[in-house]
Scaffold this motif. Structure first.
Motif, PDB file in Angstrom:
ATOM      1  N   MET A 126      34.452  30.681  30.294  1.00 44.90           N
ATOM      2  CA  MET A 126      33.782  31.175  31.462  1.00 44.90           C
ATOM      3  C   MET A 126      33.661  32.688  31.336  1.00 44.90           C
ATOM      4  O   MET A 126      34.560  33.353  30.868  1.00 44.90           O
ATOM      5  CB  MET A 126      34.574  30.834  32.727  1.00 44.90           C
ATOM      6  N   LEU A 127      32.520  33.208  31.790  1.00 48.95           N
ATOM      7  CA  LEU A 127      32.289  34.641  31.814  1.00 48.95           C
ATOM      8  C   LEU A 127      32.248  35.123  33.256  1.00 48.95           C
ATOM      9  O   LEU A 127      31.889  34.373  34.153  1.00 48.95           O
ATOM     10  CB  LEU A 127      30.960  34.986  31.143  1.00 48.95           C
ATOM     11  N   THR A 128      32.607  36.363  33.451  1.00 47.73           N
ATOM     12  CA  THR A 128      32.511  36.977  34.765  1.00 47.73           C
ATOM     13  C   THR A 128      32.026  38.404  34.593  1.00 47.73           C
ATOM     14  O   THR A 128      32.020  38.917  33.485  1.00 47.73           O
ATOM     15  CB  THR A 128      33.855  36.942  35.517  1.00 47.73           C
ATOM     16  N   GLY A 129      31.644  39.030  35.664  1.00 48.03           N
ATOM     17  CA  GLY A 129      31.195  40.403  35.552  1.00 48.03           C
ATOM     18  C   GLY A 129      30.958  41.094  36.869  1.00 48.03           C
ATOM     19  O   GLY A 129      30.846  42.304  36.919  1.00 48.03           O
ATOM     20  N   ILE A 130      30.860  40.344  37.939  1.00 48.28           N
ATOM     21  CA  ILE A 130      30.591  40.957  39.236  1.00 48.28           C
ATOM     22  C   ILE A 130      31.791  41.801  39.656  1.00 48.28           C
ATOM     23  O   ILE A 130      32.915  41.309  39.740  1.00 48.28           O
ATOM     24  CB  ILE A 130      30.275  39.887  40.298  1.00 48.28           C
ATOM     25  N   GLY A 131      31.553  43.077  39.875  1.00 51.68           N
ATOM     26  CA  GLY A 131      32.609  43.975  40.316  1.00 51.68           C
ATOM     27  C   GLY A 131      33.446  44.571  39.200  1.00 51.68           C
ATOM     28  O   GLY A 131      34.333  45.363  39.456  1.00 51.68           O
ATOM     29  N   VAL A 132      33.165  44.220  37.961  1.00 53.57           N
ATOM     30  CA  VAL A 132      33.929  44.765  36.838  1.00 53.57           C
ATOM     31  C   VAL A 132      33.244  46.057  36.399  1.00 53.57           C
ATOM     32  O   VAL A 132      32.221  46.031  35.735  1.00 53.57           O
ATOM     33  CB  VAL A 132      34.015  43.764  35.664  1.00 53.57           C
ATOM     34  N   SER A 133      33.819  47.173  36.805  1.00 49.79           N
ATOM     35  CA  SER A 133      33.154  48.447  36.565  1.00 49.79           C
ATOM     36  C   SER A 133      33.943  49.411  35.690  1.00 49.79           C
ATOM     37  O   SER A 133      33.448  50.478  35.352  1.00 49.79           O
ATOM     38  CB  SER A 133      32.845  49.126  37.903  1.00 49.79           C
TER      39      SER A 133
ATOM     40  N   ALA B 150      37.924  48.034  23.520  1.00 44.54           N
ATOM     41  CA  ALA B 150      39.336  48.286  23.221  1.00 44.54           C
ATOM     42  C   ALA B 150      40.238  47.758  24.327  1.00 44.54           C
ATOM     43  O   ALA B 150      41.297  47.178  24.062  1.00 44.54           O
ATOM     44  CB  ALA B 150      39.566  49.786  23.016  1.00 44.54           C
ATOM     45  N   SER B 151      39.807  47.936  25.554  1.00 47.57           N
ATOM     46  CA  SER B 151      40.611  47.481  26.685  1.00 47.57           C
ATOM     47  C   SER B 151      40.750  45.961  26.698  1.00 47.57           C
ATOM     48  O   SER B 151      41.835  45.423  26.876  1.00 47.57           O
ATOM     49  CB  SER B 151      39.958  47.969  27.978  1.00 47.57           C
ATOM     50  N   VAL B 152      39.639  45.265  26.482  1.00 41.51           N
ATOM     51  CA  VAL B 152      39.658  43.798  26.475  1.00 41.51           C
ATOM     52  C   VAL B 152      40.428  43.291  25.266  1.00 41.51           C
ATOM     53  O   VAL B 152      41.245  42.378  25.380  1.00 41.51           O
ATOM     54  CB  VAL B 152      38.216  43.244  26.518  1.00 41.51           C
ATOM     55  N   ALA B 153      40.202  43.885  24.104  1.00 44.35           N
ATOM     56  CA  ALA B 153      40.916  43.451  22.895  1.00 44.35           C
ATOM     57  C   ALA B 153      42.414  43.669  23.039  1.00 44.35           C
ATOM     58  O   ALA B 153      43.219  42.837  22.617  1.00 44.35           O
ATOM     59  CB  ALA B 153      40.382  44.204  21.671  1.00 44.35           C
ATOM     60  N   GLY B 154      42.801  44.773  23.651  1.00 48.57           N
ATOM     61  CA  GLY B 154      44.217  45.064  23.849  1.00 48.57           C
ATOM     62  C   GLY B 154      44.858  44.168  24.889  1.00 48.57           C
ATOM     63  O   GLY B 154      46.070  43.981  24.910  1.00 48.57           O
ATOM     64  N   SER B 155      44.052  43.597  25.739  1.00 48.50           N
ATOM     65  CA  SER B 155      44.555  42.763  26.816  1.00 48.50           C
ATOM     66  C   SER B 155      44.806  41.321  26.372  1.00 48.50           C
ATOM     67  O   SER B 155      45.684  40.658  26.862  1.00 48.50           O
ATOM     68  CB  SER B 155      43.543  42.823  27.958  1.00 48.50           C
ATOM     69  N   ARG B 156      44.020  40.830  25.449  1.00 48.40           N
ATOM     70  CA  ARG B 156      44.149  39.454  24.965  1.00 48.40           C
ATOM     71  C   ARG B 156      45.492  39.244  24.275  1.00 48.40           C
ATOM     72  O   ARG B 156      45.940  40.068  23.494  1.00 48.40           O
ATOM     73  CB  ARG B 156      43.039  39.119  23.977  1.00 48.40           C
ATOM     74  N   GLY B 157      46.139  38.160  24.593  1.00 49.58           N
ATOM     75  CA  GLY B 157      47.376  37.800  23.922  1.00 49.58           C
ATOM     76  C   GLY B 157      48.615  38.432  24.480  1.00 49.58           C
ATOM     77  O   GLY B 157      49.692  38.312  23.932  1.00 49.58           O
ATOM     78  N   ARG B 158      48.504  39.125  25.579  1.00 49.41           N
ATOM     79  CA  ARG B 158      49.706  39.707  26.198  1.00 49.41           C
ATOM     80  C   ARG B 158      50.550  38.631  26.794  1.00 49.41           C
ATOM     81  O   ARG B 158      50.167  37.620  27.229  1.00 49.41           O
ATOM     82  CB  ARG B 158      49.323  40.676  27.306  1.00 49.41           C
TER      83      ARG B 158
ATOM     84  N   PRO C 219      36.992  49.742  32.273  1.00 45.17           N
ATOM     85  CA  PRO C 219      37.699  49.032  31.216  1.00 45.17           C
ATOM     86  C   PRO C 219      39.009  48.401  31.708  1.00 45.17           C
ATOM     87  O   PRO C 219      39.374  47.309  31.281  1.00 45.17           O
ATOM     88  CB  PRO C 219      37.970  50.119  30.171  1.00 45.17           C
ATOM     89  N   GLU C 220      39.676  49.066  32.626  1.00 47.52           N
ATOM     90  CA  GLU C 220      40.939  48.534  33.148  1.00 47.52           C
ATOM     91  C   GLU C 220      40.716  47.232  33.918  1.00 47.52           C
ATOM     92  O   GLU C 220      41.495  46.281  33.776  1.00 47.52           O
ATOM     93  CB  GLU C 220      41.623  49.567  34.049  1.00 47.52           C
ATOM     94  N   LEU C 221      39.661  47.184  34.717  1.00 45.41           N
ATOM     95  CA  LEU C 221      39.336  45.946  35.439  1.00 45.41           C
ATOM     96  C   LEU C 221      38.946  44.844  34.467  1.00 45.41           C
ATOM     97  O   LEU C 221      39.318  43.686  34.649  1.00 45.41           O
ATOM     98  CB  LEU C 221      38.202  46.184  36.436  1.00 45.41           C
ATOM     99  N   ALA C 222      38.204  45.186  33.434  1.00 47.03           N
ATOM    100  CA  ALA C 222      37.812  44.185  32.435  1.00 47.03           C
ATOM    101  C   ALA C 222      39.044  43.575  31.783  1.00 47.03           C
ATOM    102  O   ALA C 222      39.131  42.359  31.600  1.00 47.03           O
ATOM    103  CB  ALA C 222      36.898  44.809  31.382  1.00 47.03           C
ATOM    104  N   ALA C 223      40.009  44.409  31.435  1.00 45.54           N
ATOM    105  CA  ALA C 223      41.238  43.909  30.822  1.00 45.54           C
ATOM    106  C   ALA C 223      41.995  42.998  31.776  1.00 45.54           C
ATOM    107  O   ALA C 223      42.496  41.944  31.374  1.00 45.54           O
ATOM    108  CB  ALA C 223      42.125  45.077  30.395  1.00 45.54           C
ATOM    109  N   ALA C 224      42.062  43.387  33.034  1.00 44.69           N
ATOM    110  CA  ALA C 224      42.777  42.564  34.018  1.00 44.69           C
ATOM    111  C   ALA C 224      42.104  41.212  34.204  1.00 44.69           C
ATOM    112  O   ALA C 224      42.772  40.182  34.303  1.00 44.69           O
ATOM    113  CB  ALA C 224      42.850  43.300  35.359  1.00 44.69           C
TER     114      ALA C 224
ATOM    115  N   ASP D  19      36.924  33.797  29.711  1.00 48.66           N
ATOM    116  CA  ASP D  19      36.805  34.000  28.271  1.00 48.66           C
ATOM    117  C   ASP D  19      36.186  35.343  27.906  1.00 48.66           C
ATOM    118  O   ASP D  19      36.336  35.820  26.790  1.00 48.66           O
ATOM    119  CB  ASP D  19      35.944  32.898  27.651  1.00 48.66           C
ATOM    120  N   GLY D  20      35.465  35.929  28.845  1.00 49.70           N
ATOM    121  CA  GLY D  20      34.802  37.191  28.564  1.00 49.70           C
ATOM    122  C   GLY D  20      34.274  37.843  29.819  1.00 49.70           C
ATOM    123  O   GLY D  20      34.256  37.250  30.886  1.00 49.70           O
TER     124      GLY D  20
END
Length: 60
Positions: free
Chosen positions: A1-8, A52-60, A10-15, A23-24
């Motif tokens: 599933m993808l999302t994007g509404i309100g993601v403005s 970088a933010s999303v890549a660093g967030s995956r797998g935590r 990099p920190e929000l994207a990672a969260a 998924d993205g």
């Protein structure tokens, strides 16, 4: 599933990506603003920050 509404940021994207069901992240408005305000280099830099933010967030 993808999302994007309100993601403005990099920190929000990672969260959001840390959620099990997402998924993205689709990011449009922040990139268009960066392109309009600072040109291609600014927009490209922001893409790097999001990636970088999303890549660093995956797998935590």
């Amino acid at each position: 599933m993808l999302t994007g509404i309100g993601v403005s940021t990099p920190e929000l994207a990672a969260a959001v990506v840390d959620l099990e069901v997402v998924d993205g992240v689709v990011v449009g408005s922040p990139l268009i603003r960066a392109l309009a305000d600072g040109g291609l280099r600014t927009a490209a830099g922001l893409v790097g920050e999001f990636a970088a933010s999303v890549a660093g967030s995956r797998g935590r």
